[in-house]
Motif scaffolding. Sequence first.
Motif, PDB file in Angstrom:
ATOM      1  N   PRO A  10      62.539   6.228 -33.022  1.00  0.00           N
ATOM      2  CA  PRO A  10      61.811   6.056 -34.283  1.00  0.00           C
ATOM      3  C   PRO A  10      61.818   7.330 -35.120  1.00  0.00           C
ATOM      4  O   PRO A  10      61.786   8.441 -34.583  1.00  0.00           O
ATOM      5  CB  PRO A  10      60.391   5.700 -33.840  1.00  0.00           C
ATOM      6  CG  PRO A  10      60.329   5.908 -32.379  1.00  0.00           C
ATOM      7  CD  PRO A  10      61.702   6.044 -31.833  1.00  0.00           C
ATOM      8  N   PRO A  12      60.003   9.396 -38.446  1.00  0.00           N
ATOM      9  CA  PRO A  12      58.798   9.409 -39.276  1.00  0.00           C
ATOM     10  C   PRO A  12      59.123   8.970 -40.709  1.00  0.00           C
ATOM     11  O   PRO A  12      60.224   9.199 -41.191  1.00  0.00           O
ATOM     12  CB  PRO A  12      58.378  10.882 -39.248  1.00  0.00           C
ATOM     13  CG  PRO A  12      59.608  11.632 -38.922  1.00  0.00           C
ATOM     14  CD  PRO A  12      60.449  10.730 -38.075  1.00  0.00           C
ATOM     15  N   ARG A  13      58.165   8.335 -41.338  1.00  0.00           N
ATOM     16  CA  ARG A  13      58.319   7.996 -42.748  1.00  0.00           C
ATOM     17  C   ARG A  13      57.852   9.204 -43.568  1.00  0.00           C
ATOM     18  O   ARG A  13      56.752   9.718 -43.354  1.00  0.00           O
ATOM     19  CB  ARG A  13      57.453   6.783 -43.086  1.00  0.00           C
ATOM     20  CG  ARG A  13      57.682   6.221 -44.466  1.00  0.00           C
ATOM     21  CD  ARG A  13      56.865   4.947 -44.655  1.00  0.00           C
ATOM     22  NE  ARG A  13      55.427   5.192 -44.664  1.00  0.00           N
ATOM     23  CZ  ARG A  13      54.735   5.474 -45.769  1.00  0.00           C
ATOM     24  NH1 ARG A  13      55.329   5.529 -46.933  1.00  0.00           N
ATOM     25  NH2 ARG A  13      53.437   5.685 -45.706  1.00  0.00           N
ATOM     26  N   SER A  18      53.605  14.484 -46.562  1.00  0.00           N
ATOM     27  CA  SER A  18      54.346  15.130 -45.480  1.00  0.00           C
ATOM     28  C   SER A  18      55.679  15.730 -45.928  1.00  0.00           C
ATOM     29  O   SER A  18      56.339  16.424 -45.155  1.00  0.00           O
ATOM     30  CB  SER A  18      54.602  14.121 -44.351  1.00  0.00           C
ATOM     31  OG  SER A  18      55.395  13.047 -44.806  1.00  0.00           O
ATOM     32  N   PHE A  21      56.527  19.439 -45.301  1.00  0.00           N
ATOM     33  CA  PHE A  21      56.737  19.756 -43.886  1.00  0.00           C
ATOM     34  C   PHE A  21      58.163  19.420 -43.469  1.00  0.00           C
ATOM     35  O   PHE A  21      58.869  20.247 -42.865  1.00  0.00           O
ATOM     36  CB  PHE A  21      55.732  18.969 -43.042  1.00  0.00           C
ATOM     37  CG  PHE A  21      55.877  19.176 -41.561  1.00  0.00           C
ATOM     38  CD1 PHE A  21      55.299  20.275 -40.941  1.00  0.00           C
ATOM     39  CD2 PHE A  21      56.604  18.281 -40.784  1.00  0.00           C
ATOM     40  CE1 PHE A  21      55.428  20.466 -39.572  1.00  0.00           C
ATOM     41  CE2 PHE A  21      56.746  18.469 -39.419  1.00  0.00           C
ATOM     42  CZ  PHE A  21      56.149  19.563 -38.809  1.00  0.00           C
ATOM     43  N   TRP A  22      58.604  18.209 -43.835  1.00  0.00           N
ATOM     44  CA  TRP A  22      59.918  17.757 -43.371  1.00  0.00           C
ATOM     45  C   TRP A  22      61.055  18.476 -44.098  1.00  0.00           C
ATOM     46  O   TRP A  22      62.109  18.730 -43.508  1.00  0.00           O
ATOM     47  CB  TRP A  22      60.037  16.240 -43.513  1.00  0.00           C
ATOM     48  CG  TRP A  22      59.094  15.509 -42.593  1.00  0.00           C
ATOM     49  CD1 TRP A  22      58.050  14.715 -42.946  1.00  0.00           C
ATOM     50  CD2 TRP A  22      59.099  15.555 -41.153  1.00  0.00           C
ATOM     51  NE1 TRP A  22      57.397  14.245 -41.824  1.00  0.00           N
ATOM     52  CE2 TRP A  22      58.021  14.740 -40.711  1.00  0.00           C
ATOM     53  CE3 TRP A  22      59.890  16.180 -40.196  1.00  0.00           C
ATOM     54  CZ2 TRP A  22      57.732  14.560 -39.355  1.00  0.00           C
ATOM     55  CZ3 TRP A  22      59.605  15.994 -38.855  1.00  0.00           C
ATOM     56  CH2 TRP A  22      58.533  15.199 -38.445  1.00  0.00           C
ATOM     57  N   TYR A  44      48.179  17.425 -38.854  1.00  0.00           N
ATOM     58  CA  TYR A  44      49.296  17.112 -39.682  1.00  0.00           C
ATOM     59  C   TYR A  44      48.972  17.341 -41.159  1.00  0.00           C
ATOM     60  O   TYR A  44      47.793  17.383 -41.525  1.00  0.00           O
ATOM     61  CB  TYR A  44      49.708  15.637 -39.445  1.00  0.00           C
ATOM     62  CG  TYR A  44      48.572  14.652 -39.556  1.00  0.00           C
ATOM     63  CD1 TYR A  44      48.251  14.058 -40.773  1.00  0.00           C
ATOM     64  CD2 TYR A  44      47.788  14.333 -38.432  1.00  0.00           C
ATOM     65  CE1 TYR A  44      47.209  13.150 -40.886  1.00  0.00           C
ATOM     66  CE2 TYR A  44      46.736  13.433 -38.549  1.00  0.00           C
ATOM     67  CZ  TYR A  44      46.458  12.861 -39.774  1.00  0.00           C
ATOM     68  OH  TYR A  44      45.404  11.984 -39.871  1.00  0.00           O
ATOM     69  N   THR A 103      54.952  17.258 -29.419  1.00  0.00           N
ATOM     70  CA  THR A 103      56.367  17.556 -29.595  1.00  0.00           C
ATOM     71  C   THR A 103      57.084  17.355 -28.265  1.00  0.00           C
ATOM     72  O   THR A 103      56.478  16.887 -27.297  1.00  0.00           O
ATOM     73  CB  THR A 103      56.533  19.007 -30.121  1.00  0.00           C
ATOM     74  OG1 THR A 103      57.910  19.252 -30.394  1.00  0.00           O
ATOM     75  CG2 THR A 103      55.999  20.023 -29.126  1.00  0.00           C
ATOM     76  N   LEU A 132      63.757  17.238 -36.534  1.00  0.00           N
ATOM     77  CA  LEU A 132      62.495  17.263 -35.785  1.00  0.00           C
ATOM     78  C   LEU A 132      62.274  18.650 -35.181  1.00  0.00           C
ATOM     79  O   LEU A 132      63.183  19.209 -34.554  1.00  0.00           O
ATOM     80  CB  LEU A 132      62.527  16.250 -34.639  1.00  0.00           C
ATOM     81  CG  LEU A 132      62.412  14.768 -34.985  1.00  0.00           C
ATOM     82  CD1 LEU A 132      62.542  13.939 -33.708  1.00  0.00           C
ATOM     83  CD2 LEU A 132      61.094  14.467 -35.679  1.00  0.00           C
ATOM     84  N   PRO A 133      61.059  19.200 -35.325  1.00  0.00           N
ATOM     85  CA  PRO A 133      60.753  20.444 -34.632  1.00  0.00           C
ATOM     86  C   PRO A 133      60.436  20.162 -33.164  1.00  0.00           C
ATOM     87  O   PRO A 133      59.610  19.322 -32.860  1.00  0.00           O
ATOM     88  CB  PRO A 133      59.521  20.970 -35.372  1.00  0.00           C
ATOM     89  CG  PRO A 133      58.853  19.732 -35.901  1.00  0.00           C
ATOM     90  CD  PRO A 133      59.940  18.720 -36.145  1.00  0.00           C
TER      91      PRO A 133
END
Lengths: 139, 388
Positions: A10, A12-13, A18, A21-22, A44, A103, A132-133
């Motif tokens: 999956p 993240p949307r 957000s 961050f992304w 978050y 994580t 992804l971190p």
Amino acid sequence: MSEKTKYAKPLPRIDEESRGFWEACRRHELYVQRCRDCGAVRYYPRALCPSCLSDRTEWRRASGKGTVYTFTVTYQNQSAGFRDALPYVMAYVELEEGVRMLTNIIGCAPEDVRIGMLVEVTFDDVTAELTLPKFKPAS
Amino acid sequence: MSTGTLRGAAAIVGVADAVSPTGELDRRGRVLEAAMIAEALADAGLTLADVDGICCSGIATGIAEYLGIHPRFIEGTFVGGSGFEVHVEHAAAAIAAGLCEVVVGVYASTPRLDRRIGGGVPGASGPMGPDMMAAWEAPYGARVPMTSYALAASRHMAQYGTTSEQLAQIAVDARRWAAMNPRARYRDPLTVDDVLASPVIASPLHQLDCCLVTDGGGAYVLTTAERARDLARPPVYVLGAATASDHWIISQMPDLTTTSGTVSGPAAFAMAGVGTDDVDVLMGYDSFTITALLHLEDLGFCAKGEGGAFVQGGRLARDGALPTNTDGGGLSSNHPGMRGIFLVIEGVRQLRGECGPRQVQQCEVALCHGTGGMLGLRHSGVTMILGK
């Protein structure tokens, strides 16, 4: 088709709260939000400070260093993307900035993970759009 | 009516449940819900015409329409497994305030039957808002529900020295109770070694640290203390009730070894005017062995960090000092997804003295406590104290 487009886990949307961050993760930088009124750091990301409800927010680059607060090794998960990745380590890492994030710990054997161990961020470019971190043992 | 307390204002006067030793029922959805309500009303000596309030985890107008009633109190709080304790609290408050007189609460969930015959009938579920777990946890492989419980167990072990053997004892004691319940799903003897030999699902939790997946349904009837005196069964009064909402996802949980029972527990005890020593039966939501260990500490039955030592030697079992989950719990009897209503139903039956071989003697006070939603997801704690 490249391997990247076959990513089955999956994703993240990304939304207006957000996105910052992304976008930072794509640059291989870890950012947290800090309230410009009360100074509270949060994760978050969200539009309002959960300490004082201020909407005056700044992004701060995190050191990327932290410690494992707790972890679990998952041995059973038949969902797409994870069934071929067993066993995998999920951890709740406490960043130097004081916030905790869920994580994965990678870069070491699951049996070598310990609560309290020092870890540092590493970035996994899982698709062309998303990074992804994750964390690995500190060097 | 005095303010700030519900003590003694309302009583549970009827209960019903449907569970099966096969773990599977042959009815589902509204059919099962309506049957449970009819049985609970019959147990109370009341009829549908008496009902002016209804509770369920979701949109209560659906079951009200199905039954052809027009209640003036509806309560659909959806917070997961502890929602049913929330419903009793809110219904007792509504009764105390004179908003209604006779409230039924209901639940039905049949994951096994749905899987076998298809065409699942999902229970009504409330709007949940943005899914923060999908955004921040699922990408890393978080699994509902076990991930958060495993993370909590791992932390508790590191912080307090709790062992897998101690957690396993909780499952063993639940099985000892289940052996006395002909409707429990699993009744064969279980040992600590059996639990430790079962596969590790998410370390440190083994398969037998996890609750079951079964079908189940249940209902209860709540009314005023005055009306309760003249009904078919001995009234079971709501002496204390309290809710504490905590967090939605695990990264927002400040301490993974501490649940919101630390807030709801003392508030419920204070309202009821009793303490931990007064509790004759504990019905605590045992979704996982670690959940049961945490609420023992957080409700004050032992100090934080001492839950492992507390459960050793069978304290939660038949002849122990704190009889717990006397139907066999979610670990051995039934767990249809949200077990909260069964905590209330078994608590009522113990206080009425109806539990046969598993009856706790001189049972005066029962404590029902739900953790969840889940420990690390949609977390709230609800404590309900019932008494004769």
